[in-house]
Design a protein around this motif. Sequence first.
Motif, PDB file in Angstrom:
ATOM      1  N   LEU A 163       0.659  -0.733   0.114  1.00  0.00           N
ATOM      2  CA  LEU A 163       0.125   0.076  -0.435  1.00  0.00           C
ATOM      3  C   LEU A 163       1.102   1.105   0.162  1.00  0.00           C
ATOM      4  N   GLY A 164       0.718   2.226  -0.377  1.00  0.00           N
ATOM      5  CA  GLY A 164       1.951   3.059  -1.315  1.00  0.00           C
ATOM      6  C   GLY A 164       0.028   4.793  -1.033  1.00  0.00           C
ATOM      7  N   PHE A 205      -0.525   3.053   9.219  1.00  0.00           N
ATOM      8  CA  PHE A 205      -1.724   3.386   9.853  1.00  0.00           C
ATOM      9  C   PHE A 205      -1.884   2.448  10.711  1.00  0.00           C
ATOM     10  N   PRO A 206      -2.229   2.381  12.100  1.00  0.00           N
ATOM     11  CA  PRO A 206      -3.340   1.284  13.019  1.00  0.00           C
ATOM     12  C   PRO A 206      -4.677   1.045  11.673  1.00  0.00           C
ATOM     13  N   PHE A 207      -4.949   0.085  11.412  1.00  0.00           N
ATOM     14  CA  PHE A 207      -5.898  -0.582  11.327  1.00  0.00           C
ATOM     15  C   PHE A 207      -6.888  -1.802  11.348  1.00  0.00           C
ATOM     16  N   ARG A 208      -8.291  -1.708  12.222  1.00  0.00           N
ATOM     17  CA  ARG A 208      -9.075  -2.830  12.873  1.00  0.00           C
ATOM     18  C   ARG A 208      -7.773  -3.482  13.304  1.00  0.00           C
ATOM     19  N   ASP A 209      -7.295  -4.545  13.516  1.00  0.00           N
ATOM     20  CA  ASP A 209      -6.071  -5.287  14.845  1.00  0.00           C
ATOM     21  C   ASP A 209      -4.580  -5.409  14.161  1.00  0.00           C
ATOM     22  N   ASP A 210      -4.510  -4.593  12.887  1.00  0.00           N
ATOM     23  CA  ASP A 210      -2.878  -4.696  12.022  1.00  0.00           C
ATOM     24  C   ASP A 210      -2.505  -3.453  12.007  1.00  0.00           C
ATOM     25  N   LEU A 211      -2.038  -3.376  10.553  1.00  0.00           N
ATOM     26  CA  LEU A 211      -1.268  -2.514   9.958  1.00  0.00           C
ATOM     27  C   LEU A 211      -1.961  -2.162   8.913  1.00  0.00           C
ATOM     28  N   ALA A 212      -2.083  -1.030   7.995  1.00  0.00           N
ATOM     29  CA  ALA A 212      -3.399  -0.861   7.333  1.00  0.00           C
ATOM     30  C   ALA A 212      -2.700  -1.485   5.206  1.00  0.00           C
ATOM     31  N   GLU A 258      -1.880  -4.573   5.267  1.00  0.00           N
ATOM     32  CA  GLU A 258      -2.482  -5.909   5.806  1.00  0.00           C
ATOM     33  C   GLU A 258      -4.455  -6.070   5.519  1.00  0.00           C
ATOM     34  N   TYR A 259      -4.562  -4.913   5.635  1.00  0.00           N
ATOM     35  CA  TYR A 259      -5.750  -4.476   3.995  1.00  0.00           C
ATOM     36  C   TYR A 259      -5.907  -4.556   3.426  1.00  0.00           C
ATOM     37  N   PHE A 260      -4.994  -3.558   2.660  1.00  0.00           N
ATOM     38  CA  PHE A 260      -4.986  -3.105   1.519  1.00  0.00           C
ATOM     39  C   PHE A 260      -3.694  -3.500   1.312  1.00  0.00           C
ATOM     40  N   PHE A 308      -6.419 -10.382  -0.682  1.00  0.00           N
ATOM     41  CA  PHE A 308      -7.997 -10.689  -1.090  1.00  0.00           C
ATOM     42  C   PHE A 308      -7.702 -12.089  -1.065  1.00  0.00           C
ATOM     43  N   LEU A 309      -6.541 -12.237  -1.322  1.00  0.00           N
ATOM     44  CA  LEU A 309      -5.882 -13.941  -1.718  1.00  0.00           C
ATOM     45  C   LEU A 309      -6.375 -14.950  -0.132  1.00  0.00           C
TER      46      LEU A 309
END
Length: 286
Positions: free
Chosen positions: A148-149, A166-173, A175-177, A182-183
Amino acid sequence: MNNWITGVDIGGTHITVAMVNPEECTLLENTLVRQTVYPNESAAEIMAGWSAAIRACWKLAGLAQAKIGIAMPGPFDYEKGISLIKDLCKYDALYKLPVKALLAEKLGSTETEIRMVNDATAYLRGEMGMGSGKGAGQVLGITLGTGLGSALFRNGNYEDGDLYCFPFRDDLAEEYFSTRWFLKRYKEKKGYSLPGVKELAELCETDTEALECFYEFGENLDLLIRSRYVPEIPTTIVIGGNIAKASSLFFPVLQEKLGPEFHIRKAVLGEKAALIGAAFLWAPTL
Protein backbone atom coordinates in the motif's frame (compact mmCIF):
# COMPACT_ATOMS: atom_id res chain seq x y z
CA MET A 1 18.24 16.66 -25.53
CA ASN A 2 19.34 19.08 -22.81
CA ASN A 3 15.87 19.17 -21.23
CA TRP A 4 15.50 15.40 -21.00
CA ILE A 5 15.75 13.70 -17.60
CA THR A 6 16.32 10.02 -16.88
CA GLY A 7 13.21 8.85 -15.04
CA VAL A 8 13.78 5.70 -12.96
CA ASP A 9 11.21 3.58 -11.13
CA ILE A 10 12.69 0.98 -8.78
CA GLY A 11 10.33 -1.68 -7.46
CA GLY A 12 10.77 -4.84 -5.47
CA THR A 13 11.27 -6.98 -8.57
CA HIS A 14 11.98 -4.56 -11.41
CA ILE A 15 13.65 -1.37 -12.58
CA THR A 16 12.06 0.72 -15.32
CA VAL A 17 13.87 3.61 -17.00
CA ALA A 18 12.95 6.14 -19.70
CA MET A 19 13.88 9.62 -20.84
CA VAL A 20 11.33 12.26 -19.80
CA ASN A 21 11.03 15.94 -20.69
CA PRO A 22 9.35 17.40 -17.59
CA GLU A 23 8.96 20.84 -19.13
CA GLU A 24 6.93 19.50 -22.06
CA CYS A 25 5.41 16.59 -20.06
CA THR A 26 6.54 14.01 -22.60
CA LEU A 27 8.12 10.57 -22.32
CA LEU A 28 10.35 9.17 -25.05
CA GLU A 29 8.78 5.75 -25.60
CA ASN A 30 11.66 4.30 -27.61
CA THR A 31 14.01 4.74 -24.63
CA LEU A 32 11.89 2.66 -22.25
CA VAL A 33 13.88 -0.10 -20.56
CA ARG A 34 12.39 -2.58 -18.10
CA GLN A 35 14.55 -5.20 -16.41
CA THR A 36 14.08 -7.74 -13.66
CA VAL A 37 15.98 -7.15 -10.44
CA TYR A 38 16.77 -9.59 -7.67
CA PRO A 39 16.30 -7.66 -4.42
CA ASN A 40 18.07 -10.22 -2.23
CA GLU A 41 21.39 -9.95 -4.08
CA SER A 42 24.48 -8.21 -2.75
CA ALA A 43 24.79 -4.43 -2.85
CA ALA A 44 27.35 -4.67 -5.65
CA GLU A 45 25.07 -6.88 -7.76
CA ILE A 46 22.08 -4.57 -7.21
CA MET A 47 24.10 -1.51 -8.23
CA ALA A 48 25.37 -3.34 -11.31
CA GLY A 49 21.79 -4.19 -12.36
CA TRP A 50 20.46 -0.69 -11.80
CA SER A 51 23.34 1.00 -13.60
CA ALA A 52 23.07 -1.40 -16.57
CA ALA A 53 19.39 -0.49 -17.04
CA ILE A 54 20.15 3.24 -16.88
CA ARG A 55 23.02 2.94 -19.34
CA ALA A 56 20.79 0.94 -21.70
CA CYS A 57 18.27 3.80 -21.65
CA TRP A 58 20.99 6.37 -22.35
CA LYS A 59 22.24 4.28 -25.25
CA LEU A 60 18.77 4.19 -26.81
CA ALA A 61 18.55 7.97 -26.41
CA GLY A 62 22.00 8.50 -27.92
CA LEU A 63 23.33 10.03 -24.70
CA ALA A 64 26.49 9.46 -22.70
CA GLN A 65 24.89 10.74 -19.47
CA ALA A 66 21.92 12.73 -18.19
CA LYS A 67 20.41 13.95 -14.94
CA ILE A 68 18.49 11.26 -13.04
CA GLY A 69 15.30 11.22 -10.98
CA ILE A 70 14.63 8.01 -9.05
CA ALA A 71 11.35 6.78 -7.53
CA MET A 72 12.30 4.43 -4.71
CA PRO A 73 10.27 2.57 -2.08
CA GLY A 74 10.84 3.43 1.55
CA PRO A 75 11.83 3.70 4.23
CA PHE A 76 14.63 5.77 2.71
CA ASP A 77 16.50 9.01 3.38
CA TYR A 78 15.80 10.52 -0.04
CA GLU A 79 17.83 13.69 0.49
CA LYS A 80 21.01 11.89 1.54
CA GLY A 81 20.35 8.85 -0.63
CA ILE A 82 20.69 6.33 2.19
CA SER A 83 18.54 3.19 2.33
CA LEU A 84 16.67 2.46 5.56
CA ILE A 85 14.97 -0.66 4.17
CA LYS A 86 15.33 -3.60 6.55
CA ASP A 87 13.52 -6.90 7.12
CA LEU A 88 11.13 -6.33 4.21
CA CYS A 89 12.43 -9.18 2.05
CA LYS A 90 13.96 -6.71 -0.40
CA TYR A 91 17.18 -4.71 -0.59
CA ASP A 92 18.39 -5.68 2.89
CA ALA A 93 21.93 -5.54 1.53
CA LEU A 94 21.53 -1.79 0.97
CA TYR A 95 20.58 -1.01 4.58
CA LYS A 96 22.33 2.19 5.75
CA LEU A 97 24.47 2.31 2.61
CA PRO A 98 24.92 5.55 0.59
CA VAL A 99 22.92 4.28 -2.38
CA LYS A 100 23.00 7.56 -4.28
CA ALA A 101 26.79 7.78 -4.00
CA LEU A 102 27.28 4.14 -4.97
CA LEU A 103 25.07 4.47 -8.05
CA ALA A 104 26.74 7.72 -9.09
CA GLU A 105 30.14 6.05 -8.87
CA LYS A 106 28.93 3.10 -10.92
CA LEU A 107 27.63 5.46 -13.63
CA GLY A 108 30.68 7.70 -13.63
CA SER A 109 28.46 10.56 -12.50
CA THR A 110 28.09 12.66 -9.33
CA GLU A 111 25.57 12.69 -6.50
CA THR A 112 24.42 16.16 -7.56
CA GLU A 113 23.12 14.65 -10.81
CA ILE A 114 20.80 12.25 -8.96
CA ARG A 115 17.61 13.09 -7.07
CA MET A 116 15.39 10.60 -5.26
CA VAL A 117 11.77 10.52 -4.11
CA ASN A 118 9.29 8.15 -2.52
CA ASP A 119 7.72 5.96 -5.19
CA ALA A 120 4.10 6.73 -4.22
CA THR A 121 4.84 10.46 -4.24
CA ALA A 122 6.44 10.13 -7.67
CA TYR A 123 3.39 8.20 -8.86
CA LEU A 124 1.05 10.97 -7.72
CA ARG A 125 3.29 13.66 -9.15
CA GLY A 126 3.22 11.92 -12.53
CA GLU A 127 -0.57 11.62 -12.48
CA MET A 128 -0.86 15.28 -11.46
CA GLY A 129 1.35 16.36 -14.34
CA MET A 130 0.15 14.12 -17.16
CA GLY A 131 -2.62 11.87 -15.87
CA SER A 132 -5.93 11.74 -14.04
CA GLY A 133 -4.90 14.21 -11.33
CA LYS A 134 -4.18 17.03 -13.75
CA GLY A 135 -5.97 20.23 -12.80
CA ALA A 136 -7.09 19.02 -9.37
CA GLY A 137 -6.43 20.98 -6.17
CA GLN A 138 -6.12 18.87 -3.03
CA VAL A 139 -5.36 15.27 -4.00
CA LEU A 140 -4.82 11.98 -2.19
CA GLY A 141 -2.91 9.42 -4.23
CA ILE A 142 -3.17 5.73 -3.33
CA THR A 143 -1.37 2.79 -4.94
CA LEU A 144 -2.72 -0.69 -4.35
CA GLY A 145 -0.71 -3.79 -5.22
CA THR A 146 1.68 -6.07 -3.38
CA GLY A 147 1.80 -3.24 -0.83
CA LEU A 148 0.00 0.00 0.00
CA GLY A 149 1.43 3.36 -1.04
CA SER A 150 0.10 6.87 -0.54
CA ALA A 151 0.95 10.52 -1.07
CA LEU A 152 -0.75 13.90 -0.76
CA PHE A 153 -0.83 17.07 -2.80
CA ARG A 154 -2.15 20.02 -0.82
CA ASN A 155 -1.39 23.70 -0.48
CA GLY A 156 0.86 23.40 -3.52
CA ASN A 157 3.16 20.80 -1.94
CA TYR A 158 3.69 17.05 -2.24
CA GLU A 159 3.85 15.00 0.97
CA ASP A 160 4.89 11.38 1.44
CA GLY A 161 1.98 9.36 2.81
CA ASP A 162 1.87 7.01 5.77
CA LEU A 163 -1.19 4.88 5.09
CA TYR A 164 0.88 1.68 4.90
CA CYS A 165 1.78 1.91 8.60
CA PHE A 166 -1.47 3.46 9.83
CA PRO A 167 -3.21 1.30 12.49
CA PHE A 168 -6.29 -0.33 11.00
CA ARG A 169 -8.58 -2.79 12.77
CA ASP A 170 -6.27 -5.35 14.41
CA ASP A 171 -3.15 -4.66 12.33
CA LEU A 172 -1.48 -2.12 10.06
CA ALA A 173 -3.35 -0.88 6.99
CA GLU A 174 -1.02 -2.58 4.51
CA GLU A 175 -2.28 -5.96 5.71
CA TYR A 176 -5.80 -4.99 4.59
CA PHE A 177 -5.01 -3.12 1.37
CA SER A 178 -2.74 -5.37 -0.63
CA THR A 179 -2.89 -8.46 -2.79
CA ARG A 180 -2.31 -10.77 0.17
CA TRP A 181 -5.48 -9.53 1.91
CA PHE A 182 -7.63 -10.52 -1.09
CA LEU A 183 -6.06 -13.97 -1.30
CA LYS A 184 -6.33 -14.54 2.44
CA ARG A 185 -9.94 -13.34 2.59
CA TYR A 186 -11.06 -15.47 -0.33
CA LYS A 187 -9.39 -18.53 1.15
CA GLU A 188 -11.23 -17.88 4.42
CA LYS A 189 -14.51 -17.90 2.48
CA LYS A 190 -13.88 -20.78 0.07
CA GLY A 191 -11.16 -22.90 1.64
CA TYR A 192 -8.72 -22.76 -1.28
CA SER A 193 -6.24 -20.26 -2.71
CA LEU A 194 -6.04 -18.27 -5.93
CA PRO A 195 -2.81 -17.04 -7.55
CA GLY A 196 -3.75 -13.34 -7.66
CA VAL A 197 -6.32 -10.53 -7.67
CA LYS A 198 -6.72 -10.77 -11.45
CA GLU A 199 -7.99 -14.34 -11.13
CA LEU A 200 -10.28 -13.31 -8.27
CA ALA A 201 -11.78 -10.48 -10.31
CA GLU A 202 -12.48 -12.84 -13.20
CA LEU A 203 -14.69 -14.96 -10.91
CA CYS A 204 -16.95 -12.11 -9.81
CA GLU A 205 -19.67 -12.62 -12.43
CA THR A 206 -20.46 -16.07 -11.10
CA ASP A 207 -18.88 -16.24 -7.64
CA THR A 208 -20.72 -14.33 -4.91
CA GLU A 209 -17.91 -14.76 -2.39
CA ALA A 210 -15.39 -13.25 -4.81
CA LEU A 211 -17.63 -10.22 -5.34
CA GLU A 212 -18.08 -9.89 -1.59
CA CYS A 213 -14.30 -9.58 -1.19
CA PHE A 214 -14.22 -6.50 -3.43
CA TYR A 215 -17.27 -4.96 -1.73
CA GLU A 216 -15.65 -5.44 1.67
CA PHE A 217 -12.42 -3.97 0.31
CA GLY A 218 -14.27 -0.83 -0.83
CA GLU A 219 -15.93 -0.46 2.57
CA ASN A 220 -12.59 -0.86 4.30
CA LEU A 221 -10.95 1.69 2.04
CA ASP A 222 -13.64 4.25 2.90
CA LEU A 223 -13.06 3.58 6.60
CA LEU A 224 -9.30 3.91 6.24
CA ILE A 225 -9.52 7.22 4.37
CA ARG A 226 -11.93 8.65 6.92
CA SER A 227 -9.94 7.37 9.91
CA ARG A 228 -6.69 8.87 8.63
CA TYR A 229 -7.76 12.14 7.00
CA VAL A 230 -10.93 13.43 8.70
CA PRO A 231 -11.64 16.33 8.92
CA GLU A 232 -9.49 17.31 5.91
CA ILE A 233 -10.04 14.57 3.34
CA PRO A 234 -8.80 15.73 -0.09
CA THR A 235 -11.77 16.00 -2.44
CA THR A 236 -9.97 14.23 -5.29
CA ILE A 237 -8.64 10.69 -4.79
CA VAL A 238 -6.45 9.11 -7.47
CA ILE A 239 -6.06 5.34 -7.16
CA GLY A 240 -3.56 3.25 -9.09
CA GLY A 241 -1.61 0.00 -8.88
CA ASN A 242 -2.49 -3.49 -10.08
CA ILE A 243 -5.54 -3.82 -7.80
CA ALA A 244 -7.00 -0.68 -9.41
CA LYS A 245 -7.32 -2.66 -12.64
CA ALA A 246 -10.41 -4.13 -10.93
CA SER A 247 -11.70 -0.67 -10.00
CA SER A 248 -15.21 -1.36 -11.33
CA LEU A 249 -15.62 -3.90 -8.53
CA PHE A 250 -14.88 -1.59 -5.58
CA PHE A 251 -15.00 2.05 -6.78
CA PRO A 252 -18.82 2.15 -6.70
CA VAL A 253 -19.07 1.18 -3.01
CA LEU A 254 -16.19 3.53 -2.15
CA GLN A 255 -17.96 6.40 -3.95
CA GLU A 256 -21.24 5.56 -2.24
CA LYS A 257 -19.66 5.55 1.21
CA LEU A 258 -17.58 8.70 0.74
CA GLY A 259 -20.37 10.70 -0.86
CA PRO A 260 -20.86 12.70 -4.07
CA GLU A 261 -18.61 15.58 -3.01
CA PHE A 262 -15.55 13.36 -3.54
CA HIS A 263 -14.07 12.61 -6.95
CA ILE A 264 -12.53 9.15 -7.27
CA ARG A 265 -10.30 8.81 -10.31
CA LYS A 266 -8.49 5.79 -11.64
CA ALA A 267 -4.82 6.45 -12.42
CA VAL A 268 -4.19 6.25 -16.17
CA LEU A 269 -0.42 6.27 -16.63
CA GLY A 270 0.44 2.90 -15.10
CA GLU A 271 4.12 2.39 -14.32
CA LYS A 272 4.97 5.47 -16.41
CA ALA A 273 3.53 7.70 -13.66
CA ALA A 274 6.46 7.07 -11.32
CA LEU A 275 8.98 7.63 -14.13
CA ILE A 276 7.40 10.96 -15.00
CA GLY A 277 7.04 11.98 -11.35
CA ALA A 278 10.68 11.16 -10.63
CA ALA A 279 11.80 13.26 -13.61
CA PHE A 280 9.66 16.13 -12.29
CA LEU A 281 12.13 16.42 -9.39
CA TRP A 282 14.15 18.54 -11.82
CA ALA A 283 11.17 20.78 -12.57
CA PRO A 284 10.10 22.10 -9.15
CA THR A 285 7.09 24.02 -10.47
CA LEU A 286 5.37 20.77 -11.56
